[in-house]
Design an enzyme around this catalytic site. Structure first.
Site, PDB file in Angstrom:
ATOM      1  CB  SER A   8      -9.728 -79.261 -28.333  1.00  0.00           C
ATOM      2  OG  SER A   8      -9.268 -80.261 -29.217  1.00  0.00           O
ATOM      3  CB  VAL A   9      -5.035 -81.169 -28.666  1.00  0.00           C
ATOM      4  CG1 VAL A   9      -6.223 -82.071 -28.506  1.00  0.00           C
ATOM      5  CG2 VAL A   9      -4.797 -80.838 -30.127  1.00  0.00           C
ATOM      6  CB  VAL A  10      -2.481 -76.470 -29.937  1.00  0.00           C
ATOM      7  CG1 VAL A  10      -1.235 -75.583 -29.925  1.00  0.00           C
ATOM      8  CG2 VAL A  10      -2.413 -77.437 -31.104  1.00  0.00           C
ATOM      9  CE  LYS A  31       6.742 -68.983 -40.160  1.00  0.00           C
ATOM     10  NZ  LYS A  31       7.291 -69.339 -41.493  1.00  0.00           N
ATOM     11  CG  ASP A 149      14.273 -65.373 -47.791  1.00  0.00           C
ATOM     12  OD1 ASP A 149      15.385 -64.902 -48.075  1.00  0.00           O
ATOM     13  OD2 ASP A 149      13.843 -65.449 -46.629  1.00  0.00           O
TER      14      ASP A 149
END
Length: 290
Positions: A8-10, A31, A149
């Site tokens: 709802s906010v991104v 990501k 890695d």
């Protein structure tokens, strides 16, 4: 739920997004894993991992490979975070998208360690090197994972208050110690359990890469064999009665929707103390030549 609150906010833009989520005042890093030919070479990090013993990476179509890789990074981050390793706080996963606590301030991300402009030979480089090895040792013993890695590209540097595992420390609550620089490890998709057939080889590669970077900064670093011995040497747990505490780190991540459901984290080491580990390592470095 977490998904409703975050979505709802991104606001999405390109491959990722940043925005404030929830009442804690944190920014969220999004990501997004896409369909990439690069995933063709990643099966070796899945095959051989006991958590995925019934799945052959190459038998999945490309979309499923991306989703599997996203899930693997999320699970690895949860284990590392619960074990007290300095990593971004994992918040939620949906298919090929990860939601993590954003490390940075005012929309600017914390720098990679390779971007730090600091005088060669500075004691601060030695501190950051020691922090990195302590984090790798903690990852090995408490989360039972190998990064596989690790390099100067996936070690961030941020103030301690950003890397802390608790609630947001507001500016008026911060002390000088909260502003101390701290390493944070990122990018855990390829990370494997220490029982993976290639774990020892990849640990050696991680430590060699880390050593090469720090030696270029003009400081002493443990020889590769000594570094591997430091990371893998057994940790003697302290009995609660002697230690006066459990040493268990609190964790806010909701595990209800993940496969890592054990509330009593099975890899916690009673009596673990990063400061003591730092002291031991710094003492070892005194007798080391470059």
């Amino acid at each position: 739920g977490a998904e409703d609150e975050i979505s709802s906010v991104v606001h999405y833009s390109g491959e990722g997004a940043l925005d404030t989520v929830g009442s804690d005042g944190y920014d969220v890093a999004v990501k997004v894993f896409k369909r990439m030919t690069e995933f063709k070479g990643r099966g070796t990090y899945v095959d051989g991992d006991s958590r995925y013993h019934k799945q052959k990476f190459k038998t999945n179509d490309q979309r499923d490979q991306v989703v599997l890789w996203t899930e693997k990074e999320y699970r690895n981050l949860i284990r590392a975070y619960r074990a007290g390793v300095p990593v971004p706080k994992p918040l939620y996963r949906k298919e090929n998208i990860l939601f993590l606590r954003f490390l940075g301030e005012n929309g600017w991300p914390s720098p990679q360690i390779k971007e730090i402009d600091m005088k060669k030979g500075s004691k601060k480089w030695t501190t950051l090197y020691a922090q990195t090895l302590v984090a790798v040792r903690r990852l090995y013993h408490c989360a039972r994972l190998i990064h596989a890695d690790l390099s100067e590209y996936n070690i961030l540097i941020c103030p301690t208050w950003q890397a802390s595992h608790g609630h947001l420390i507001t500016s008026d609550e911060r002390t000088a110690d909260d502003e101390t620089l701290q390493v944070v490890l990122i990018d855990f998709g390829q990370s494997v359990e220490i029982g993976h057939p290639s774990a020892a080889k990849w640990l050696g590669r991680d430590l060699s890469t880390v050593r090469d970077f720090f030696v270029k900064q003009g400081i002493k670093a443990l020889p590769n064999e000594d570094a591997e011995r430091y990371v893998t040497d057994p940790f003697e747990e302290v009995d609660d009665a002697e230690n006066g505490e459990t040493g268990i780190n609190e964790m806010e991540v909701d595990l209800a929707k993940t496969k890592e459901k054990d509330n009593n984290w099975r890899h916690t080491k009673r009596g673990w103390d990063d400061k003591k580990e730092m002291e031991i390592l710094l003492e070892k470095l005194k007798g080391t030549s470059r």
